[in-house]
Design an enzyme around this catalytic site. Sequence first.
Site, PDB file in Angstrom:
ATOM      1  N   VAL A  15       0.827  -1.203   0.000  1.00  0.00           N
ATOM      2  CA  VAL A  15       0.000   0.000   0.000  1.00  0.00           C
ATOM      3  C   VAL A  15       0.866   1.259   0.000  1.00  0.00           C
ATOM      4  O   VAL A  15       0.629   2.193  -0.770  1.00  0.00           O
ATOM      5  CB  VAL A  15      -0.953  -0.012   1.215  1.00  0.00           C
ATOM      6  CG1 VAL A  15      -1.607   1.334   1.413  1.00  0.00           C
ATOM      7  CG2 VAL A  15      -2.014  -1.075   1.000  1.00  0.00           C
ATOM      8  N   THR A 126      -5.362  -0.258   7.534  1.00  0.00           N
ATOM      9  CA  THR A 126      -6.694  -0.662   7.982  1.00  0.00           C
ATOM     10  C   THR A 126      -6.651  -0.849   9.494  1.00  0.00           C
ATOM     11  O   THR A 126      -5.932  -1.720   9.990  1.00  0.00           O
ATOM     12  CB  THR A 126      -7.107  -1.978   7.286  1.00  0.00           C
ATOM     13  OG1 THR A 126      -7.046  -1.770   5.878  1.00  0.00           O
ATOM     14  CG2 THR A 126      -8.497  -2.413   7.693  1.00  0.00           C
ATOM     15  N   GLU A 159      -4.509  -5.694  -4.710  1.00  0.00           N
ATOM     16  CA  GLU A 159      -3.208  -6.109  -5.214  1.00  0.00           C
ATOM     17  C   GLU A 159      -3.403  -6.701  -6.602  1.00  0.00           C
ATOM     18  O   GLU A 159      -4.407  -7.346  -6.877  1.00  0.00           O
ATOM     19  CB  GLU A 159      -2.587  -7.169  -4.291  1.00  0.00           C
ATOM     20  CG  GLU A 159      -2.045  -6.557  -3.028  1.00  0.00           C
ATOM     21  CD  GLU A 159      -1.456  -7.597  -2.074  1.00  0.00           C
ATOM     22  OE1 GLU A 159      -1.087  -8.685  -2.513  1.00  0.00           O
ATOM     23  OE2 GLU A 159      -1.392  -7.279  -0.880  1.00  0.00           O
ATOM     24  N   PHE A 256     -17.470 -10.328  -7.598  1.00  0.00           N
ATOM     25  CA  PHE A 256     -17.309 -11.156  -6.393  1.00  0.00           C
ATOM     26  C   PHE A 256     -18.313 -12.301  -6.334  1.00  0.00           C
ATOM     27  O   PHE A 256     -18.710 -12.753  -5.279  1.00  0.00           O
ATOM     28  CB  PHE A 256     -17.350 -10.301  -5.109  1.00  0.00           C
ATOM     29  CG  PHE A 256     -16.008  -9.679  -4.815  1.00  0.00           C
ATOM     30  CD1 PHE A 256     -15.514  -8.664  -5.608  1.00  0.00           C
ATOM     31  CD2 PHE A 256     -15.213 -10.144  -3.782  1.00  0.00           C
ATOM     32  CE1 PHE A 256     -14.259  -8.119  -5.379  1.00  0.00           C
ATOM     33  CE2 PHE A 256     -13.956  -9.605  -3.544  1.00  0.00           C
ATOM     34  CZ  PHE A 256     -13.485  -8.594  -4.342  1.00  0.00           C
ATOM     35  N   HIS A 258     -17.558 -15.159  -8.132  1.00  0.00           N
ATOM     36  CA  HIS A 258     -16.803 -16.240  -8.766  1.00  0.00           C
ATOM     37  C   HIS A 258     -16.503 -17.298  -7.713  1.00  0.00           C
ATOM     38  O   HIS A 258     -15.734 -17.056  -6.786  1.00  0.00           O
ATOM     39  CB  HIS A 258     -15.506 -15.708  -9.377  1.00  0.00           C
ATOM     40  CG  HIS A 258     -15.749 -14.641 -10.394  1.00  0.00           C
ATOM     41  ND1 HIS A 258     -16.281 -14.916 -11.637  1.00  0.00           N
ATOM     42  CD2 HIS A 258     -15.601 -13.307 -10.336  1.00  0.00           C
ATOM     43  CE1 HIS A 258     -16.440 -13.787 -12.304  1.00  0.00           C
ATOM     44  NE2 HIS A 258     -16.031 -12.791 -11.537  1.00  0.00           N
ATOM     45  N   GLY A 264      -8.415 -15.619   0.439  1.00  0.00           N
ATOM     46  CA  GLY A 264      -7.186 -15.545   1.233  1.00  0.00           C
ATOM     47  C   GLY A 264      -6.645 -14.143   1.115  1.00  0.00           C
ATOM     48  O   GLY A 264      -7.404 -13.192   0.969  1.00  0.00           O
ATOM     49  N   CYS A 267      -5.629  -9.246   3.360  1.00  0.00           N
ATOM     50  CA  CYS A 267      -6.652  -8.382   3.962  1.00  0.00           C
ATOM     51  C   CYS A 267      -7.884  -9.117   4.484  1.00  0.00           C
ATOM     52  O   CYS A 267      -8.176  -9.044   5.674  1.00  0.00           O
ATOM     53  CB  CYS A 267      -7.085  -7.323   2.953  1.00  0.00           C
ATOM     54  SG  CYS A 267      -5.780  -6.122   2.652  1.00  0.00           S
TER      55      CYS A 267
HETATM   56  N1  LIG Z   1      -2.218  -5.087   0.616  1.00  0.00           N
HETATM   57  C1  LIG Z   1      -3.406  -4.638   0.274  1.00  0.00           C
HETATM   58  O1  LIG Z   1      -3.960  -4.997  -0.755  1.00  0.00           O
HETATM   59  C2  LIG Z   1      -4.131  -3.643   1.146  1.00  0.00           C
HETATM   60  C3  LIG Z   1      -5.282  -2.997   0.650  1.00  0.00           C
HETATM   61  C4  LIG Z   1      -5.919  -2.072   1.454  1.00  0.00           C
HETATM   62  C5  LIG Z   1      -5.457  -1.819   2.736  1.00  0.00           C
HETATM   63  N2  LIG Z   1      -4.354  -2.495   3.210  1.00  0.00           N
HETATM   64  C6  LIG Z   1      -3.876  -2.171   4.555  1.00  0.00           C
HETATM   65  O2  LIG Z   1      -2.727  -1.346   4.452  1.00  0.00           O
HETATM   66  C7  LIG Z   1      -1.817  -1.620   5.510  1.00  0.00           C
HETATM   67  C8  LIG Z   1      -0.461  -1.986   4.940  1.00  0.00           C
HETATM   68  O3  LIG Z   1      -0.592  -3.192   4.218  1.00  0.00           O
HETATM   69  P1  LIG Z   1       0.553  -3.720   3.234  1.00  0.00           P
HETATM   70  O4  LIG Z   1      -0.016  -4.897   2.530  1.00  0.00           O
HETATM   71  O5  LIG Z   1       1.100  -2.588   2.475  1.00  0.00           O
HETATM   72  O6  LIG Z   1       1.634  -4.209   4.329  1.00  0.00           O
HETATM   73  P2  LIG Z   1       3.163  -4.616   4.069  1.00  0.00           P
HETATM   74  O7  LIG Z   1       3.463  -5.603   5.116  1.00  0.00           O
HETATM   75  O8  LIG Z   1       3.356  -4.967   2.628  1.00  0.00           O
HETATM   76  O9  LIG Z   1       3.963  -3.263   4.351  1.00  0.00           O
HETATM   77  C9  LIG Z   1       4.083  -2.682   5.610  1.00  0.00           C
HETATM   78  C10 LIG Z   1       5.435  -1.977   5.664  1.00  0.00           C
HETATM   79  O10 LIG Z   1       5.486  -1.189   6.845  1.00  0.00           O
HETATM   80  C11 LIG Z   1       6.804  -1.219   7.327  1.00  0.00           C
HETATM   81  N3  LIG Z   1       6.816  -0.821   8.749  1.00  0.00           N
HETATM   82  C12 LIG Z   1       6.343  -1.478   9.828  1.00  0.00           C
HETATM   83  N4  LIG Z   1       6.524  -0.754  10.948  1.00  0.00           N
HETATM   84  C13 LIG Z   1       7.106   0.398  10.563  1.00  0.00           C
HETATM   85  C14 LIG Z   1       7.539   1.553  11.259  1.00  0.00           C
HETATM   86  N5  LIG Z   1       7.374   1.684  12.598  1.00  0.00           N
HETATM   87  N6  LIG Z   1       8.116   2.528  10.568  1.00  0.00           N
HETATM   88  C15 LIG Z   1       8.288   2.430   9.241  1.00  0.00           C
HETATM   89  N7  LIG Z   1       7.898   1.371   8.516  1.00  0.00           N
HETATM   90  C16 LIG Z   1       7.312   0.359   9.177  1.00  0.00           C
HETATM   91  C17 LIG Z   1       7.253  -2.645   7.102  1.00  0.00           C
HETATM   92  O11 LIG Z   1       8.668  -2.761   7.097  1.00  0.00           O
HETATM   93  C18 LIG Z   1       6.629  -2.932   5.719  1.00  0.00           C
HETATM   94  O12 LIG Z   1       7.522  -2.647   4.672  1.00  0.00           O
HETATM   95  C19 LIG Z   1      -2.464  -2.722   6.338  1.00  0.00           C
HETATM   96  O13 LIG Z   1      -3.175  -2.138   7.394  1.00  0.00           O
HETATM   97  C20 LIG Z   1      -3.426  -3.355   5.369  1.00  0.00           C
HETATM   98  O14 LIG Z   1      -4.501  -3.975   6.016  1.00  0.00           O
HETATM   99  C21 LIG Z   1      -3.675  -3.377   2.441  1.00  0.00           C
END
Ligand SMILES: NC(=O)c1ccc[n+]([C@@H]2O[C@H](COP(=O)([O-])OP(=O)(O)OC[C@H]3O[C@@H](n4cnc5c(N)ncnc54)[C@H](O)[C@@H]3O)[C@@H](O)[C@H]2O)c1
Length: 464
Positions: A15, A126, A159, A256, A258, A264, A267
């Site tokens: 994100v 989130t 993603e 949605f 399918h 999985g 999220c």
């Molecule tokens: N992946 C998705 O499709 C998606 C979609 C919508 C919302 N979200 C939400 O967004 C948030 C992030 O998800 P993601 O998939 O990008 O996670 P991720 O694990 O890919 O990335 C998180 C990053 O934060 C860094 N981090 C952790 N603690 C830190 C700190 N104190 N200082 C600096 N960096 C730090 C980690 O090193 C990591 O690189 C989550 O809450 C997730 O639920 C994700």
Amino acid sequence: MGRDMRIAMIGAGYVGLVSGACLADFGHQVVCVDKDAHRIAALERGEISIYEPGLNELVRANVKEGRLSFATRFGEAVRAADAVFLAVGTPSRRGDGHADLSFVYDATREIAAALGGFTVIITKSTVPVGTSDEIERIIFEERPDAEFAVVSNPEFLREGAAIYDFKHPNRIVVGALDERAREVMADIYRPLCLNQAPILYTTRRNAELIKYASNAFLATKITFINEMADLCERVGADIQEVARGIGLDHRIGPKFLHAGPGFGGSCLPKDMRALIKTAQDHDIRLRIIETVLSINDVRKRAMARKVAAIFSGALRGKTVAVLGLTFKPNTDDMREAPSIALITALQDMGAVVRAFDPAGMDQAQAVLERVVYCENAYECVEGTDAVVVVTEWEQFRALDLERLRDLMACPVMVDLRNIYRPEEVRSRGFAYASIGRVQSRPIAADHERWPASLARAREDMPSL
Ligand SMILES: NC(=O)c1ccc[n+]([C@@H]2O[C@H](COP(=O)([O-])OP(=O)(O)OC[C@H]3O[C@@H](n4cnc5c(N)ncnc54)[C@H](O)[C@@H]3O)[C@@H](O)[C@H]2O)c1
């Protein structure tokens, strides 16, 4: 006219990196800050550790234009920022399933220490309802002198299509009551408003809950169609037709619907667990969501029984090829992927598993042991007794079925994404099982290997 903003993006994961690169592309000045020094060093070398279509090019172009840079420390990036986004992970907490907010609160304290002039702190991670209030409290406590506002701005990107989604959102949800903060948010997202993306201004708590409620609804829709698929199999109906018939109703919509091996990813499962826990803390039971989650948990592993059923339950000594390991196509993300439960179950039943994924092999190797990893789909099926399509990557949609059949010891296909037409696969001599459609009858448990098993494999009447 809006102004270009100075933005610090805390967390350079899926994100954070996508949002940071897109915001830089809008013309803002963005620094992505991440604790993971390896990740930042790689980004500085122009290497992107996550697989997301178009992201390499977008990052490179904006670095080149001087709008996007990287750091491991908060100090300078936060001090100079008009807006600081929190995009750190909020995984399930070990043991109880609550959202683990330690990354959010650690980052909040570091942000507080570095705040300069009026700064808007935006929760993009989130987080459970009320978390942004807690972020505000922590900053007040750490820096009573600071001028700031906390905003909730949940992210809805998918993603695999993350850049498109960020740039073409259905809506932008901004939870903020502070007028100055709303103006900053309007400036940040102005390029999207020109494209008519609606901004929904609301309270922080509403914004936080909108994110969880959206995911809960999507998870429910998936689980609903999966259960309908199970019924279709028993009664000789076809879930593809049924889903189409349902989806044409505008009140329901076709997305949605399918049927597959269960949801999985990074999220839906963890957000459902967190939502259930939040509700319990407030003495509310979300029984629909609890049921959705437990149906889904059981389903992923149960998919192995679909493979076993073709061999009348006897998988010991059989070799199974698994195509697709990531939780969906166009990502390398293995978090809570259905392939993990499926492969573990196949191994528990005594099968040897070979596997191939176009992008997820490195991440898969970290979570799945005793798997023979292969270079491509054709190498993967060599000498196997069954091939299971788990993730619907584009390159698996048009496999050369005759070549596949000739490479296999026994022509059995289990298509957990319904990407093939049953007649097409069966006409090539395969026994074919899919989701929510007529299944091939089991071939003999002590089957002679292909082609002797063909005659039986072609019998495709449902056992009513
Ligand atoms: N992946 C998705 O499709 C998606 C979609 C919508 C919302 N979200 C939400 O967004 C948030 C992030 O998800 P993601 O998939 O990008 O996670 P991720 O694990 O890919 O990335 C998180 C990053 O934060 C860094 N981090 C952790 N603690 C830190 C700190 N104190 N200082 C600096 N960096 C730090 C980690 O090193 C990591 O690189 C989550 O809450 C997730 O639920 C994700």
